[in-house]
Design an enzyme around this catalytic site. Structure first.
Site, PDB file in Angstrom:
ATOM      1  CD  GLU A  29      -2.962   1.257   0.443  1.00 59.98           C
ATOM      2  OE1 GLU A  29      -3.157   0.313  -0.351  1.00 59.98           O
ATOM      3  OE2 GLU A  29      -3.664   2.272   0.449  1.00 59.98           O
ATOM      4  CB  THR A  36     -10.190   7.709 -11.420  1.00 57.08           C
ATOM      5  OG1 THR A  36      -9.000   7.413 -10.684  1.00 57.08           O
ATOM      6  CG2 THR A  36     -11.386   7.785 -10.473  1.00 57.08           C
TER       7      THR A  36
END
Ligand SMILES: *[C@@H]1O[C@H](CO)[C@@H](O)[C@H](O)[C@H]1NC(C)=O
Ligand SMILES: *[C@@H]1O[C@H](CO)[C@@H](O)[C@H](O)[C@H]1NC(C)=O
Ligand SMILES: *[C@@H]1O[C@H](CO)[C@@H](O)[C@H](O)[C@H]1NC(C)=O
Ligand SMILES: *[C@@H]1O[C@H](CO)[C@@H](O)[C@H](O)[C@H]1NC(C)=O
Length: 552
Positions: free
Chosen positions: A365, A495
């Site tokens: 992440e 997106t």
């Protein structure tokens, strides 16, 4: 790349002609690109993963937002309208999964978007990119035959429009209470305020109601008109009450990311003659090259750093930020600028390295590196374990989870379609293997996130976000598919990886150079009508005070 020298027939006294270089937009995809036959096996693998994990969703969570694949249950973090169905629809269409798609169309017909199915308020950003994006893209991909998809999109967006509270407000609030039609007040960010215009513009196109475009585009115009901490690099926080930035934090990661992403995509999707969008994007890229580029002391990887409120560079990046490689390739091609394309390709390399370096072959992440341009106050001092990892790989992990995000494989897809280098196919294939091995939950057939990408005896995150269906599997599938299917020269992806049909490209995007200094675009005073730009065919546009139909 096409660089044409146009002979302008300036014949003075019959003697000379002068050659002016005219930089034309290049095609995004490599000409004549084909996938090798071996790719189709991987494509089918990805399709099977979609079928398995969507069947698990249908069995244990149908109609809810997310599957919980470990507990064989569900959660409703997106207002309970069935996010995985609506967000997943364009992927079903693209993969030819007609039974799933038709079932989803039936389901959409029964969704009541006028109220949240959970006690939560409605996020303007998340709802726009997943639900509105999914509906509009499905409508286009299925040949515009399911009017219900647009009717539902309109029902939803008419409620979201209450995020603009007063007629003169240009930047929307982040959340709307659908029970009271009133927004939650509070600081927003440029990603949430600036990642609406592709979707709302397309809704205007398909409904003939220009208000959607005007609202969403007005928000981007306002942000682009502010004086940035660095030219083109808008600050992350923004206050809709004052149209002022909150702090000076600059990043290509979460909270800012898709504002930058959409600047160039909006220019391409609308083919607007207003250079604002392409030039603002080019300016952001230009400043990033000058101020945010950073190389690791080990392995010389290229990253984009953040810049904090004090103006100090911080050497941090993230899975979310890794969309940037693909976005720079896309925009660099449209601007016909090899420098930008090549940096984009280097960013793709560094982001892929975060996958290639871990025990699972999946990237984390968040991560950091030690920079050749010196250690900064905001940088993390790596512990012993991180240091050892850094010395081997040129980055170290600061948040080790993977929650089924797409960005690294998204940029890998752009890199493949733009260059035709088969190493990108190999990388996508290796990610598919890792997903099967480490994410699949045998008991349900679903796919879960994991807490530590560098630990093969992983503990699970019991959630399948809708972007697994919408983004990860779509980008992987298209990587292995015929490059003419959803060509990057014919579609612009939102997106959330929802493709919208784009008109043929214009010859040129933007003025060809970044703004020389900040503040060169003058913001319209509050309340002034927006300029008449990017008219949508078939939409009669009226500007004026009585067009503020969002206020009640
Ligand atoms: C156009 O959209 C706005 C914003 O949602 C809405 O208030 C208005 O009623 C719509 N106009 C028509 C004619 O549907
Ligand atoms: C915008 O409108 C609201 C009420 O409609 C008003 O209170 C506020 O002062 C206005 N703001 C500006 C900047 O004009
Ligand atoms: C490409 O863009 C970069 C960044 O703005 C700029 O420095 C360079 O001059 C551009 N190249 C061309 C050929 O326009
Ligand atoms: C991997 O995760 C397991 C279970 O969560 C844990 O017991 C083990 O210590 C971890 N191994 C490493 C190398 O971190």
């Amino acid at each position: 790349m096409v660089r044409l020298y146009v002979a302008t027939a300036l014949r003075c006294f019959g003697v000379l002609s002068i050659l002016y270089p005219l930089v034309l937009a290049g095609p995004v995809q490599k000409a004549g690109l084909r996938v090798p036959d071996s790719a189709f096996q991987h494509r089918d693998d990805v399709k099977n993963i979609f079928i398995e994990s969507y069947q698990a969703y249908r069995k244990f969570a149908f109609g809810h937002d997310d599957l919980e694949p470990v507990s064989k249950s569900f959660s409703d973090g997106r207002n309970g309208w069935g996010a995985s169905i609506v967000d997943g629809m364009p992927t079903m269409q693209i993969m030819g999964l007609d039974d799933f798609f038709n079932e989803a169309v039936q389901f959409v017909g029964k969704i009541d978007f006028s109220e949240s199915q959970t006690p939560d308020t409605v996020s303007l950003f998340e709802t726009t990119i997943r639900y509105l994006g999914g509906l509009v893209s499905s409508y286009e991909l299925s040949g515009k035959q399911h009017q219900i998809l647009i009717d539902k999109a309109k029902q939803l967006t008419d409620k979201m429009a209450f995020a603009w509270e007063t007629p003169n407000q240009t930047i929307p609030w982040r959340f709307v209470d659908f029970d009271t039609n009133s927004p939650n007040l509070g600081t927003s960010n440029i990603a949430e305020a600036g990642t609406l215009d592709l979707e709302w513009n397309r809704l205007s196109l398909h409904t003939g109601n220009d208000t959607y475009r005007r609202l969403a585009e007005g928000s981007v115009r306002t942000i682009a008109g502010l004086t940035d901490p660095l030219p083109g690099l808008a600050a992350q926080g923004i206050d809709p009450a004052t149209n002022a930035f909150v702090g000076n934090y600059i990043t290509w990661g979460g909270g800012s990311d898709s504002y930058f992403e959409y600047l160039i995509k909006y220019a391409r999707l609308t083919n607007t003659d207003d250079n604002l969008f392409a030039d603002e994007w080019h300016t952001a890229v230009d400043s990033s090259i000058k101020h945010l580029q950073s190389r690791s002391t080990v392995q010389n990887h290229l990253y984009l750093a953040d810049r904090d409120d004090n103006g100090d560079i911080v050497h941090v990046s993230s899975h979310l930020a890794c969309f940037h490689g693909g976005n720079w390739i896309f925009g660099g091609k449209l601007l016909n600028n090899d420098t930008i394309v090549n940096i984009g390709l280097e960013l793709v390399e560094a982001c892929w390295n975060t996958y290639a370096s871990t025990a699972t072959g999946i990237g984390p992440e968040a991560f950091e590196w030690l920079a050749q341009d010196s250690f900064q106050p905001g940088d993390t001092r790596p512990n012993r374990q991180q240091t050892a990892f850094y010395l081997q790989h040129g980055f170290f992990i600061t948040a080790s989870d993977y929650i089924l995000r797409p960005e690294v494989l998204e940029s890998n897809f752009y890199a493949w379609r733009a260059t035709g280098d088969t190493k990108y196919l190999d990388r996508a294939a290796s990610a598919v293997e890792s997903f099967k091995k480490f994410l699949q939950v045998q008991s349900s057939g679903g796919y879960s996130g994991i807490n530590d990408v560098n630990n093969v005896t992983v503990s699970r995150i019991d959630d399948t976000e809708s972007f697994w269906f919408a983004e990860v599997l779509k980008y992987l599938y298209l990587t292995f598919d015929d490059p003419d299917h959803i060509s990057l020269d014919k579609y612009v992806f939102n997106t959330e990886a929802q493709p919208f049909e784009a008109p043929p490209a214009k010859p040129v995007y933007g003025s060809g150079h970044p703004y020389p200094a900040q503040g060169s675009y003058v913001m319209k005073p509050s309340g002034a009508p927006l300029p008449k730009i990017s008219p949508i065919p078939g939409v009669s546009i009226s500007f004026g005070t009585n067009d503020n139909s969002n206020s009640n």
